[in-house]
Design an enzyme around this catalytic site. Structure first.
Site, short mmCIF file in Angstrom:
data_model
loop_
_atom_site.label_atom_id
_atom_site.label_comp_id
_atom_site.label_asym_id
_atom_site.label_seq_id
_atom_site.Cartn_x
_atom_site.Cartn_y
_atom_site.Cartn_z
N TYR A 175 0.83 -1.20 0.00
CA TYR A 175 0.00 0.00 0.00
C TYR A 175 0.87 1.26 0.00
CZ TYR A 175 -3.85 3.12 1.13
OH TYR A 175 -4.78 4.11 1.08
N PHE A 227 -8.63 20.02 -24.46
CA PHE A 227 -9.13 18.66 -24.53
C PHE A 227 -10.38 18.61 -23.66
CE2 PHE A 227 -9.51 14.20 -23.29
CZ PHE A 227 -9.67 13.69 -24.56
N THR A 228 -11.33 17.73 -24.00
CA THR A 228 -12.64 17.76 -23.33
C THR A 228 -12.55 17.72 -21.80
OG1 THR A 228 -12.73 15.37 -23.71
CG2 THR A 228 -14.00 16.74 -25.22
N ASP A 260 0.61 19.11 -21.13
CA ASP A 260 -0.14 17.86 -21.15
C ASP A 260 0.64 16.93 -22.09
OD1 ASP A 260 -1.78 15.71 -21.70
OD2 ASP A 260 -3.62 16.89 -21.92
N LYS A 263 -2.00 6.53 -22.59
CA LYS A 263 -1.41 6.83 -23.90
C LYS A 263 0.10 6.77 -23.77
CE LYS A 263 -5.31 9.74 -25.30
NZ LYS A 263 -5.74 9.52 -26.67
N ARG A 301 -15.87 13.45 -33.55
CA ARG A 301 -15.24 14.61 -32.93
C ARG A 301 -15.77 15.83 -33.67
NH1 ARG A 301 -12.57 13.11 -28.01
NH2 ARG A 301 -14.76 13.39 -27.71
N PHE A 335 -22.02 13.09 -25.78
CA PHE A 335 -21.52 12.13 -26.78
C PHE A 335 -21.29 10.74 -26.19
CE2 PHE A 335 -17.06 12.15 -25.43
CZ PHE A 335 -16.96 13.37 -24.77
N1 F0G Z 1 -5.22 14.88 -22.29
C1 F0G Z 1 -5.25 14.41 -23.55
C2 F0G Z 1 -4.50 15.15 -24.62
C3 F0G Z 1 -5.97 13.26 -23.87
O1 F0G Z 1 -6.00 12.82 -25.12
C4 F0G Z 1 -6.67 12.58 -22.84
C5 F0G Z 1 -7.48 11.42 -23.12
C6 F0G Z 1 -6.60 13.10 -21.53
C7 F0G Z 1 -5.86 14.25 -21.30
C8 F0G Z 1 -7.30 12.46 -20.41
O2 F0G Z 1 -6.63 11.30 -20.02
O3 F0G Z 1 -8.30 9.47 -20.46
O4 F0G Z 1 -6.30 9.09 -18.99
O5 F0G Z 1 -8.17 10.52 -18.24
N2 F0G Z 1 -7.84 11.08 -24.28
C9 F0G Z 1 -8.64 9.88 -24.59
C10 F0G Z 1 -8.92 9.82 -26.09
C11 F0G Z 1 -9.84 9.70 -23.76
O6 F0G Z 1 -9.66 8.90 -26.48
O7 F0G Z 1 -8.43 10.64 -26.86
P1 F0G Z 1 -7.39 10.03 -19.41
#
Ligand code: F0G
Length: 482
Positions: A80, A132-133, A223, A266, A389, A455
């Site tokens: 832990y 990013f979303t 990022d 990623k 998108r 979405f």
């Molecule tokens: N920043 C970027 C540039 C991303 O592409 C993503 C995730 C995140 C942050 C968030 O990271 O998913 O580990 O919480 N992109 C995914 C995609 C969801 O399908 O492009 P996460």
């Protein structure tokens, strides 16, 4: 990989790995594909894996792991607090990014949550090359707002600009002058800028951004989720990086930033996330939040096995022959699609191939979600799953008005080392068929529209019987073939 030439003049991307574990795939017949897309409300997020042949929804958490990553997972030290596994990951991040502190979190958006909670105040502004979303959502939830200041070329889908992810330095100066440095929480640069088609920034650009930040005492945050692709493009597209190793480029980019965070779904080809920085005060603030939202500060919500895999994955990311695989496959796919006149985002970026739905089906009005409709059509045509998108991925404003997106893209992600060249060829083939029959594709309308991030769970229906018509045409052209 790029250095290998074919005697026959063939131009095919070549895999620099061999496949040692496989997962069976089935392509359901067209009748089932038609049913499945109706059950999913024409939303590819709601499809079930058993109905999907080629899954190009995302590269997140679905990249193929290496034998070395799998081997490392077996020696994970499960405890832990204070596990050896954490120390190995921490040291790898320190080695690559040269920052004093590493704080783990369970994925990228978890880093965004913690960083935004600490740095974003009501009224704060965050200038960035593009949003990013999840990033935008966390900034807004903490009372801040986003100022997108990419170079003008960023939104030109049909471009030859090598670094469409660059920030416009003049616009950055203008935002600072307009809003005042005190109201800026931090400046954010996103590597391999996701929502404009996986487009990179140049090392030169991020260094210039840093200079402006220094003039005003501002923090620069990176990022790094899509850093692997960005590094590859720095190496092959930027004169100043040509003689640098991937490690050296990583160090130079990192050196320009105060804070780096990443989704290890990623970067590092596993599942997790983390943040790196030098500032002790920030470290103490964030460390306090980690047990509250993530888990103890030596695992941050990640399994130790995944942490071992990230450590090895990050190291492997420093190998040009590893990180070039996705961009070279994407470039191949883009070039093949262009041979059929199919409109795609150029130059080819990282992450995936992005089809321009607005031009592909230019008879479908934007309020009938062309990118979503094209995604449903491609699933019917080939059991291929992409991600919308475009306008569907936008949110209605407080008055219920639906903003139209800048772009209507169908993203076809290429998770690293997962698909073979022949599978990519198959996707090109089905897109070519669809392009030939594009007049059959019509729009979608909502039957169930969630308020937030619609979405993900929203359900839609075709505005006519076009999906049946498309399936009928497929039967006519392909007969008994799947
Ligand atoms: N920043 C970027 C540039 C991303 O592409 C993503 C995730 C995140 C942050 C968030 O990271 O998913 O580990 O919480 N992109 C995914 C995609 C969801 O399908 O492009 P996460």
């Amino acid at each position: 990989m790029a250095a290998i030439r074919f005697f026959t003049g063939e131009s095919l991307p070549l895999e620099m790995h061999k496949v040692r574990i496989v997962q069976r795939l089935d392509l359901p017949p067209i009748e089932r594909r038609l049913e499945a897309i109706a059950e999913a409300g024409s939303n590819t997020f709601l499809l079930k894996n058993q109905d999907i042949f080629i899954d190009m929804l995302t590269d997140s958490g679905v990249n193929a792991m290496s034998d070395q990553q799998l081997a490392a997972m077996m020696k994970a030290d499960d405890s832990y607090a204070g596990s050896e596994t954490f120390t190995r990951l921490e040291q790898k991040c320190q080695e690559l990014f040269k920052k004093r502190y590493f704080v783990p979190a369970h994925q990228g958006r978890a880093c965004e949550n913690l960083l935004s909670q600490i740095l974003v105040k009501p009224g704060s502004v965050v200038p960035m090359n593009y949003h990013f979303t999840t990033t935008k959502a966390h900034i807004i939830i903490n009372g801040g707002s986003v100022e997108e200041i990419p170079i003008d070329e960023a939104l030109n889908l049909d471009s030859t600009h090598p670094f469409k992810g660059n920030m416009d330095i003049d616009k950055l100066r203008a935002v600072i002058a307009d809003k005042g440095a005190a109201s800026i929480a931090f400046v954010r640069m996103e590597a391999g800028t996701n929502l404009i088609g996986g487009q990179p920034f140049s090392l030169e650009n991020i260094q210039e951004v840093r200079k402006v930040c220094d003039e005003h005492g501002l923090l620069l945050m990176l990022d790094a989720s899509l850093l692997a692709d960005n590094l590859y493009f720095n190496k092959v597209r930027e004169e100043a990086c040509r003689d640098m190793s991937i490690r050296q480029i990583t160090e130079a980019i990192s050196d320009a930033c105060h804070i780096i965070y990443f989704s290890a779904r990623k970067l590092g080809c596993a599942r997790g996330g983390g943040m790196c920085f030098d500032d002790e005060k920030l470290f103490l603030q964030i460390r306090e939040l980690v047990p509250l939202y993530e888990g103890f500060s030596t695992y941050g919500g990640m399994s130790v096995r995944e942490m071992e895999a990230i450590t090895v994955g990050l190291d492997e990311t420093m190998d040009e022959n590893m990180i070039n695989q996705a961009p070279i496959f994407i470039e191949y796919m883009v070039q093949e699609l262009q041979r059929y006149g199919i409109p795609v985002v150029t130059p080819p970026g990282g992450l995936g191939c992005h089809v321009d739905a607005m031009r592909f089906i230019d008879h479908v009005p934007q309020n009938q979600y062309p990118a979503g409709a094209l995604g449903a059509a491609l699933f019917i045509a080939g059991g291929i799953r992409g991600m919308e998108r475009g306008t569907l991925s936008e949110q209605r404003d407080a008055n219920g008005v639906e903003p139209m997106a800048n772009m209507e893209l169908l993203r076809l992600a290429l998770p690293r080392r997962v698909f073979t060249a022949s599978q990519v060829k198959y996707v090109v083939d089905r897109l070519a068929w669809l392009y030939e029959n594009r007049r059959l594709v019509e729009g979608l309308r909502f039957v169930d529209e969630p308020k937030n991030l619609r979405f993900f769970f929203g359900k839609l229906e075709p505005v006519s019987q076009w999906q049946q018509e498309l399936a009928r045409q497929f039967k006519k052209d392909f007969g008994d073939s799947l």
